[in-house]
Design an enzyme around this catalytic site. Structure first.
Site, PDB file in Angstrom:
ATOM      1  N   ASP A  11      -9.230  -2.927 -53.581  1.00  0.00           N
ATOM      2  CA  ASP A  11      -8.505  -2.316 -54.337  1.00  0.00           C
ATOM      3  C   ASP A  11      -7.085  -2.009 -53.832  1.00  0.00           C
ATOM      4  O   ASP A  11      -6.727  -2.276 -52.849  1.00  0.00           O
ATOM      5  CB  ASP A  11      -9.237  -0.860 -54.477  1.00  0.00           C
ATOM      6  CG  ASP A  11      -8.917   0.006 -55.817  1.00  0.00           C
ATOM      7  OD1 ASP A  11      -8.153  -0.279 -56.369  1.00  0.00           O
ATOM      8  OD2 ASP A  11      -9.108   1.163 -55.272  1.00  0.00           O
ATOM      9  N   ASP A  13      -4.675   1.208 -54.720  1.00  0.00           N
ATOM     10  CA  ASP A  13      -4.505   2.682 -54.656  1.00  0.00           C
ATOM     11  C   ASP A  13      -5.695   3.427 -53.692  1.00  0.00           C
ATOM     12  O   ASP A  13      -6.771   3.152 -54.442  1.00  0.00           O
ATOM     13  CB  ASP A  13      -4.061   3.411 -55.727  1.00  0.00           C
ATOM     14  CG  ASP A  13      -2.685   2.734 -56.451  1.00  0.00           C
ATOM     15  OD1 ASP A  13      -2.230   1.969 -55.918  1.00  0.00           O
ATOM     16  OD2 ASP A  13      -2.590   2.939 -57.659  1.00  0.00           O
ATOM     17  N   ASP A 128     -12.160   2.541 -52.740  1.00  0.00           N
ATOM     18  CA  ASP A 128     -12.379   3.986 -52.419  1.00  0.00           C
ATOM     19  C   ASP A 128     -13.224   4.887 -53.279  1.00  0.00           C
ATOM     20  O   ASP A 128     -13.484   5.734 -53.279  1.00  0.00           O
ATOM     21  CB  ASP A 128     -11.231   4.944 -51.818  1.00  0.00           C
ATOM     22  CG  ASP A 128     -10.259   4.790 -53.388  1.00  0.00           C
ATOM     23  OD1 ASP A 128     -10.291   3.747 -54.263  1.00  0.00           O
ATOM     24  OD2 ASP A 128      -9.410   5.771 -53.618  1.00  0.00           O
TER      25      ASP A 128
END
Length: 373
Positions: A11, A13, A128
């Site tokens: 990922d 961001d 995240d």
């Protein structure tokens, strides 16, 4: 026939850059240690490295495509400058309500990986959010959840929870070179009772409180400017005077840093800093050579700084050198005594930070002898 290629789906961001709508260059803030970790992973493994990102509502009035693209290309440019490259990049621009099959945790963007060319069972998704971990499950891959451990119930295919890129790199490369360097000490005498834990790869969190106001102020400079994370407890006979507390804190700090450095492989070893502060100029050089020595070319303009004896500053650094087993040279110009001391502690901290830093790609001891002891 076994598939050949394993993939790291990463990922963007919240994992590579801090989580926010990155629509300007000013909003680009990289996650700590991500560059050195990804560089190490690429150097030591055969993973294909693929970025997979949801970018909600790009090309809408609140998130113009040109703003997204300028920031995104700058992120990639900075990473390339650190020798971090992606083998492919997949970005979904839809909103959640669009129910797009390419939006994570959907696998619509990644259909090309469902072939015999790839071994998804030995691949990983690093993200995240829970949707990233669901993506891992949908791919048949393993999850590395980039968040503090234990915050939420963990799916069974998540093999690591960590918010440290150093720990992730160590896990993926089967190496401990990128783990945080930590050590702790308990030192109890009739004069002081000390517990001190230091993480050399921290961000300047924590403090050492002795109850001696000016001394605590100086110790704060070390924690913040060396960017160490510390945990501590302290009790000392300050009703006698400052001497035992200052000396024993210095001995403990020196010993715990020396312990955290271990065999000193891969560290810079040398550090220096030139620092100006108001009316003074400080110069500090340090060498974690394994041999203790202090050159203290300092003349304080007052015998006391508040109620703190200025002579104790030299004694602090001498005691530190003895246990850290380092050479230390210190000099400061004449000026306000408080500024003289603070400039010395700040420059010392910054020099230490330089000396203990890991040099990219180096796992040798920086010494022609092969050891630092």
């Amino acid at each position: 026939m076994k598939a050949e290629k394993s993939v790291l789906f990463i990922d963007r961001d919240g994992v590579i850059v801090e989580e926010m709508q990155v629509d300007s260059l000013e909003k680009i803030h990289f996650i700590k240690h991500v560059m050195e970790a990804l560089r190490e992973i690429r150097r030591k493994t055969d993973f294909l490295i693929v970025m997979v990102s949801n970018q909600d509502g790009v090309n809408t009035p609140s998130f113009p495509y040109d703003d997204f693209l300028a920031a995104h290309e700058k992120i990639l440019e900075i990473l390339r400058g650190e020798d971090v490259f992606f083998d492919d990049i997949f970005i979904d621009y839809s909103l959640p309500e669009d129910r797009c099959p390419g939006r994570k945790p959907g696998t619509g963007m990644l259909s090309e990986f469902f072939t015999d060319e790839y071994d998804l069972s030995s691949s990983f998704v690093i993200g995240d959010r829970l949707t990233d971990m669901k993506l891992a499950g949908n791919l048949g891959a393993k999850g590395i959840w980039f968040h503090p451990k234990g915050q939420e119930e963990t799916p069974s295919h998540v093999v690591l929870e960590s918010d440290s890129w150093l720990e992730i790199a160590a896990f993926l490369t089967n190496s401990d070179i990128k783990t945080h360097r930590k050590a702790s000490i308990e030192r109890k005498t009739k004069e002081t009772d000390i517990f001190l834990s230091v993480d050399l790869d921290g961000s300047g969190q924590g403090k050492i409180s002795t109850g001696i106001g000016f001394f605590d102020h100086m110790l704060e400079q070390i924690v913040k400017h060396a960017r160490f994370d510390v945990e501590s407890s302290f009790c000392g006979d300050t009703e006698v005077d400052e001497h035992h507390s200052v000396e024993d804190i210095a001995l403990s700090l020196g010993k715990v840093i020396n312990s955290a450095l271990g065999d000193k492989k891969g560290i810079s070893r040398y550090g220096f800093d030139l620092l100006c502060m108001d009316d003074v100029h400080a110069e500090v050089s340090i060498d974690f050579s394994g041999r203790p020595d202090l050159v203290f070319d300092v003349g304080f303009t007052r015998d006391y700084i508040g109620s703190f004896p200025s002579e104790m500053i030299k004694h602090f650094f001498k005691s530190f050198c003895d246990e850290a087993r380092c050479n230390l040279y210190m000099n400061v110009s004449c000026g306000n005594a408080h500024h003289q001391a603070e400039a010395l502690f700040k420059a010392f901290a910054r020099a230490v930070r330089m000396a203990v830093r890991r040099m990219p790609g180096c796992n040798d001891v920086v010494s022609s002898k092969g050891v630092l002891e």
